[in-house]
Design an enzyme around this catalytic site. Structure first.
Site, PDB file in Angstrom:
ATOM      1  N   HIS A 181       7.766   3.387   3.233  1.00  0.00           N
ATOM      2  CA  HIS A 181       6.906   4.565   3.449  1.00  0.00           C
ATOM      3  C   HIS A 181       6.721   5.383   2.161  1.00  0.00           C
ATOM      4  O   HIS A 181       6.400   6.569   2.206  1.00  0.00           O
ATOM      5  CB  HIS A 181       7.459   5.507   4.541  1.00  0.00           C
ATOM      6  CG  HIS A 181       7.349   4.961   5.929  1.00  0.00           C
ATOM      7  ND1 HIS A 181       8.376   5.049   6.846  1.00  0.00           N
ATOM      8  CD2 HIS A 181       6.340   4.313   6.553  1.00  0.00           C
ATOM      9  CE1 HIS A 181       8.003   4.490   7.973  1.00  0.00           C
ATOM     10  NE2 HIS A 181       6.782   4.015   7.831  1.00  0.00           N
ATOM     11  N   GLU A 379      -1.963   7.738   3.382  1.00  0.00           N
ATOM     12  CA  GLU A 379      -1.519   6.688   2.458  1.00  0.00           C
ATOM     13  C   GLU A 379      -2.709   6.033   1.732  1.00  0.00           C
ATOM     14  O   GLU A 379      -2.591   5.648   0.572  1.00  0.00           O
ATOM     15  CB  GLU A 379      -0.714   5.638   3.225  1.00  0.00           C
ATOM     16  CG  GLU A 379       0.655   6.187   3.637  1.00  0.00           C
ATOM     17  CD  GLU A 379       1.233   5.537   4.885  1.00  0.00           C
ATOM     18  OE1 GLU A 379       0.616   5.674   5.966  1.00  0.00           O
ATOM     19  OE2 GLU A 379       2.277   4.893   4.790  1.00  0.00           O
TER      20      GLU A 379
END
Ligand code: AMP
Length: 402
Positions: A181, A379
């Protein structure tokens, strides 16, 4: 003609993409899309930022669609929609940069081979991520291909945060706590630096709570520990993944249940976590709506593990100035957030229940020693920003990403 940046997130059966215009150092998202059903009859769907949507079955003359056909469809769509620009860079989400890569990297044949060597570390993701890179090289031969790693942000961990208590040879071979992550954590920290520069210089925990979930401890801008380990299975329970598990359970499943690696992989990755515990769903919304006791148990377990890991990372940091919640659950699930952060006054977190229920940006009381915030992660934008920065099209400093 404007410069365009494409981001690609290629998985085993899907490719997600986003297109951005980069002008005067600013990224503007133009479109995002998904090709789903790769390996079979695939569908293409995309949405432009003006709201126009496209959806169709991809190449009906073929029984199966592969990554190359998917990327060719993206190219054709961009041309058909006249997105007015040339794709100068393609940024790829690549799950594993191994022990080596602490930054995004321009992919050339040598780097590609090195990234292939990390496939055994992430067999469910890395080969498909790289299939996306190969396909993009063919579809966009003039564009720079940039690999952005989920592990890179954690690569400056001290040895003790990266190792297991195994003989040293395993660490040397690459059996380490990599953490994942990272693109989300980096994005959140950049936003924090822009919006709350004083807090960003301090001791921060970011909780990425979505279908995948992990926590990251960040000190003065550097990741110092993460709840995820060698794979994205470790740490918090997730939608379908088990999170932290005594390795003795795996030995038991092998010895007593005669389960093989494939069956155990299936159990731990796809049929555990919220889904396995509840027997209801991997989706937090459905668990919250359910009247089953098992659904409540799954939420309670999730909450208790997040609390426990917050405590652990706080001890690593030696205090806590700020906690940020993000991801689908962190950004939206007010009751889960309340359960995670309440009764932590002794610890410095004074949650403001009303601000939390209203999904406000700051959800701690004024004067709370630790500030609790909700920030939305992105992201794709982080990948686009990395790609633009690597190509020299963008200043790397905040607030460059907005
Ligand atoms: P992500 O993987 O970041 O997209 O997050 C997906 C998770 O967020 C799923 O478990 C969803 O149920 C959860 N989620 C999204 N919106 C809400 C909401 N309004 N309330 C509770 N959970 C939510």
């Amino acid at each position: 003609m404007a410069n365009l940046i494409l981001t690609i997130n290629a998985g085993s059966s899907s490719v997600k993409f986003s297109a951005y215009r980069i002008a005067e150092g600013q990224l503007t998202q133009l479109a995002l899309g998904l090709i789903d059903g790769i390996g079979a009859k695939a569908t293409f769907s995309a949405k432009k930022s003006d709201g126009a949507k496209t959806q169709f079955v991809l190449d009906q003359s073929h029984a199966t669609v592969d990554h190359k056909m998917a990327l060719t469809a993206v190219l054709d769509w961009l041309e058909k929609e006249k997105l007015d620009g040339e794709v100068v860079g393609v940024g790829h989400r690549v799950v594993h940069g191994g022990p080596v890569y602490a930054e995004p990297v321009l992919v050339d044949p040598e780097i590609f081979r090195r990234l292939e060597a990390f496939s055994p570390l992430a067999p469910l993701h890395q080969p498909y991520n790289l299939a996306g890179v190969e396909a993009a090289i063919e579809a966009f031969p003039k564009a720079a291909q940039v690999a952005c790693f989920d592990t890179a942000f954690h690569r400056k961990h001290p040895f003790i945060a990266d190792t297991f208590a195994l003989p040293r040879q395993y660490y040397d071979e690459g059996v380490r706590r990599y953490g994942f992550h990272g693109l989300s954590y980096e994005f959140i920290h950049r936003i924090l630096r822009h919006e709350e520069p004083v807090l960003a210089r301090g001791k921060v925990i970011v909780a990425h709570l979505g279908n995948g979930a992990s926590l990251c401890a960040i000190n003065a801008g550097k990741s110092v520990a993460s709840t995820m380990g060698f794979t994205a299975l470790d740490g918090l329970p997730m939608g379908t993944r088990c999170g932290q598990l005594d390795p003795g359970v795996v030995l038991y499943l092998m010895a007593e249940k005669k389960m093989n690696a494939e069956q155990i992989t299936d159990l731990l990755y796809k049929n555990s976590g919220l889904k396995g515990m509840s027997g209801v769903s991997n989706d937090m919304r459905e668990l919250e709506a359910s009247t089953e006791q098992s659904a409540r148990d799954a939420i309670d377990y999730f909450v208790s593990r997040v609390r426990r890991e917050i405590g652990g990372l706080c001890a690593v940091l030696g205090g806590l100035d700020c906690i940020v919640l993000t991801g689908g659950i962190g950004e939206n699930a007010a009751r889960v957030r309340q359960a995670i952060l309440e009764n932590m006054e002794w610890f410095g977190i004074q949650i403001d229940a009303e601000a939390n229920a209203r999904n406000e940006r700051i959800i701690s009381e004024k004067g709370s020693p630790t500030v609790a915030l909700i920030l939305k992660t992105d992201e794709e934008r982080m990948i686009a920003a990395h790609t633009a920065e690597l190509l020299g099209l963008k200043q790397p400093l905040v607030p460059a990403i907005s």
